[in-house]
Design an enzyme around this catalytic site. Structure first.
Site, PDB file in Angstrom:
ATOM      1  N   ASP A  30      44.344  28.338  42.379  1.00 48.95           N
ATOM      2  CA  ASP A  30      45.675  28.935  42.234  1.00 48.95           C
ATOM      3  C   ASP A  30      46.518  28.017  41.345  1.00 48.95           C
ATOM      4  O   ASP A  30      46.515  26.799  41.534  1.00 48.95           O
ATOM      5  CB  ASP A  30      46.321  29.078  43.616  1.00 48.95           C
ATOM      6  CG  ASP A  30      47.524  30.000  43.618  1.00 48.95           C
ATOM      7  OD1 ASP A  30      48.433  29.792  42.783  1.00 48.95           O
ATOM      8  OD2 ASP A  30      47.570  30.913  44.455  1.00 48.95           O
ATOM      9  N   ILE A  31      47.237  28.594  40.370  1.00 50.48           N
ATOM     10  CA  ILE A  31      48.056  27.776  39.469  1.00 50.48           C
ATOM     11  C   ILE A  31      49.449  27.495  40.043  1.00 50.48           C
ATOM     12  O   ILE A  31      50.234  26.779  39.428  1.00 50.48           O
ATOM     13  CB  ILE A  31      48.158  28.380  38.051  1.00 50.48           C
ATOM     14  CG1 ILE A  31      48.825  29.746  38.078  1.00 50.48           C
ATOM     15  CG2 ILE A  31      46.784  28.427  37.389  1.00 50.48           C
ATOM     16  CD1 ILE A  31      49.190  30.286  36.701  1.00 50.48           C
ATOM     17  N   ASN A  82      47.174  39.546  51.817  1.00 49.90           N
ATOM     18  CA  ASN A  82      48.361  40.387  52.017  1.00 49.90           C
ATOM     19  C   ASN A  82      48.169  41.754  51.378  1.00 49.90           C
ATOM     20  O   ASN A  82      47.557  41.863  50.315  1.00 49.90           O
ATOM     21  CB  ASN A  82      49.586  39.713  51.392  1.00 49.90           C
ATOM     22  CG  ASN A  82      49.855  38.337  51.942  1.00 49.90           C
ATOM     23  OD1 ASN A  82      49.658  38.084  53.120  1.00 49.90           O
ATOM     24  ND2 ASN A  82      50.302  37.425  51.087  1.00 49.90           N
ATOM     25  N   HIS A  88      54.268  40.659  51.547  1.00 47.03           N
ATOM     26  CA  HIS A  88      54.317  39.528  50.606  1.00 47.03           C
ATOM     27  C   HIS A  88      53.234  39.542  49.535  1.00 47.03           C
ATOM     28  O   HIS A  88      52.933  38.501  48.958  1.00 47.03           O
ATOM     29  CB  HIS A  88      54.307  38.186  51.354  1.00 47.03           C
ATOM     30  CG  HIS A  88      55.338  38.101  52.428  1.00 47.03           C
ATOM     31  ND1 HIS A  88      56.678  37.981  52.155  1.00 47.03           N
ATOM     32  CD2 HIS A  88      55.228  38.178  53.773  1.00 47.03           C
ATOM     33  CE1 HIS A  88      57.360  37.964  53.285  1.00 47.03           C
ATOM     34  NE2 HIS A  88      56.496  38.097  54.288  1.00 47.03           N
ATOM     35  N   GLN A  89      52.658  40.709  49.242  1.00 43.00           N
ATOM     36  CA  GLN A  89      51.689  40.791  48.137  1.00 43.00           C
ATOM     37  C   GLN A  89      52.458  40.883  46.826  1.00 43.00           C
ATOM     38  O   GLN A  89      53.349  41.723  46.680  1.00 43.00           O
ATOM     39  CB  GLN A  89      50.785  42.017  48.300  1.00 43.00           C
ATOM     40  CG  GLN A  89      49.726  42.118  47.221  1.00 43.00           C
ATOM     41  CD  GLN A  89      48.814  43.339  47.379  1.00 43.00           C
ATOM     42  OE1 GLN A  89      49.108  44.230  48.160  1.00 43.00           O
ATOM     43  NE2 GLN A  89      47.733  43.357  46.643  1.00 43.00           N
ATOM     44  N   HIS A  95      43.285  40.068  46.868  1.00 42.53           N
ATOM     45  CA  HIS A  95      42.912  38.663  46.729  1.00 42.53           C
ATOM     46  C   HIS A  95      43.100  37.947  48.055  1.00 42.53           C
ATOM     47  O   HIS A  95      43.955  38.281  48.851  1.00 42.53           O
ATOM     48  CB  HIS A  95      43.695  37.970  45.613  1.00 42.53           C
ATOM     49  CG  HIS A  95      45.188  38.066  45.716  1.00 42.53           C
ATOM     50  ND1 HIS A  95      45.890  39.236  45.487  1.00 42.53           N
ATOM     51  CD2 HIS A  95      46.115  37.131  46.032  1.00 42.53           C
ATOM     52  CE1 HIS A  95      47.178  39.014  45.637  1.00 42.53           C
ATOM     53  NE2 HIS A  95      47.349  37.736  45.987  1.00 42.53           N
ATOM     54  N   PHE A  96      42.224  36.990  48.271  1.00 43.03           N
ATOM     55  CA  PHE A  96      42.229  36.180  49.474  1.00 43.03           C
ATOM     56  C   PHE A  96      42.576  34.754  49.069  1.00 43.03           C
ATOM     57  O   PHE A  96      41.983  34.223  48.136  1.00 43.03           O
ATOM     58  CB  PHE A  96      40.847  36.198  50.145  1.00 43.03           C
ATOM     59  CG  PHE A  96      40.455  37.536  50.698  1.00 43.03           C
ATOM     60  CD1 PHE A  96      40.452  37.757  52.071  1.00 43.03           C
ATOM     61  CD2 PHE A  96      40.084  38.571  49.857  1.00 43.03           C
ATOM     62  CE1 PHE A  96      40.080  38.986  52.590  1.00 43.03           C
ATOM     63  CE2 PHE A  96      39.719  39.810  50.368  1.00 43.03           C
ATOM     64  CZ  PHE A  96      39.727  40.021  51.741  1.00 43.03           C
TER      65      PHE A  96
END
Length: 133
Positions: A30-31, A82, A88-89, A95-96
């Site tokens: 994750d960035i 989510n 909160h998506q 995605h997990f």
């Protein structure tokens, strides 16, 4: 409508810090991490919500998340997924998150507003859900 950012990552149109790739699954760092090693594990099949993804496209997700957690070396971590804006998506591609929780400050923070429940109502809900499955 703009093309899905995760689909672009899968196609190589946007670079990523790829950790894993197979025919059905893609994983990358994750960035905008909540902690060191925070990773995203995604099905290559596009779908906004979990129920949009065929079951056969999901079978690698948790094993890959587990492998990444072990490789990161975290003892405590969250696996988060989510569905929808209220939940909160932000990116409309399933995605997990594998989020290491090295201490109280880093990683995912959760407030869990659990409430007492009427067991009769819970039993009724159980039967309603089972009837639809």
């Amino acid at each position: 409508m703009a093309a899905c950012i995760f689909c672009k990552i899968i196609k190589g149109e946007i670079s990523s810090m790829k950790l894993f790739e197979s025919e059905r699954t893609f994983a990358f760092l994750d960035i905008q991490p909540l902690s060191k090693g925070h990773s995203l594990i995604i099905p290559k099949h596009h779908g906004a919500k979990l129920h949009d993804i065929p079951d056969d496209q999901l079978h690698e997700i948790l094993p890959v998340a587990k492998k990444i957690a072990l490789a990161v070396g975290c003892d405590d971590y969250n696996i988060l997924q989510n569905n929808g804006r209220t939940a909160h998506q932000v990116v409309d591609h399933v995605h997990f998150h594998m989020i290491p929780k090295p201490n109280e400050k880093e990683g995912l923070g959760i407030h869990w507003p659990a409430e007492a429940v009427d067991m009769n109502q819970l039993s009724k809900l159980l039967e309603e859900i089972k009837a639809k499955m």
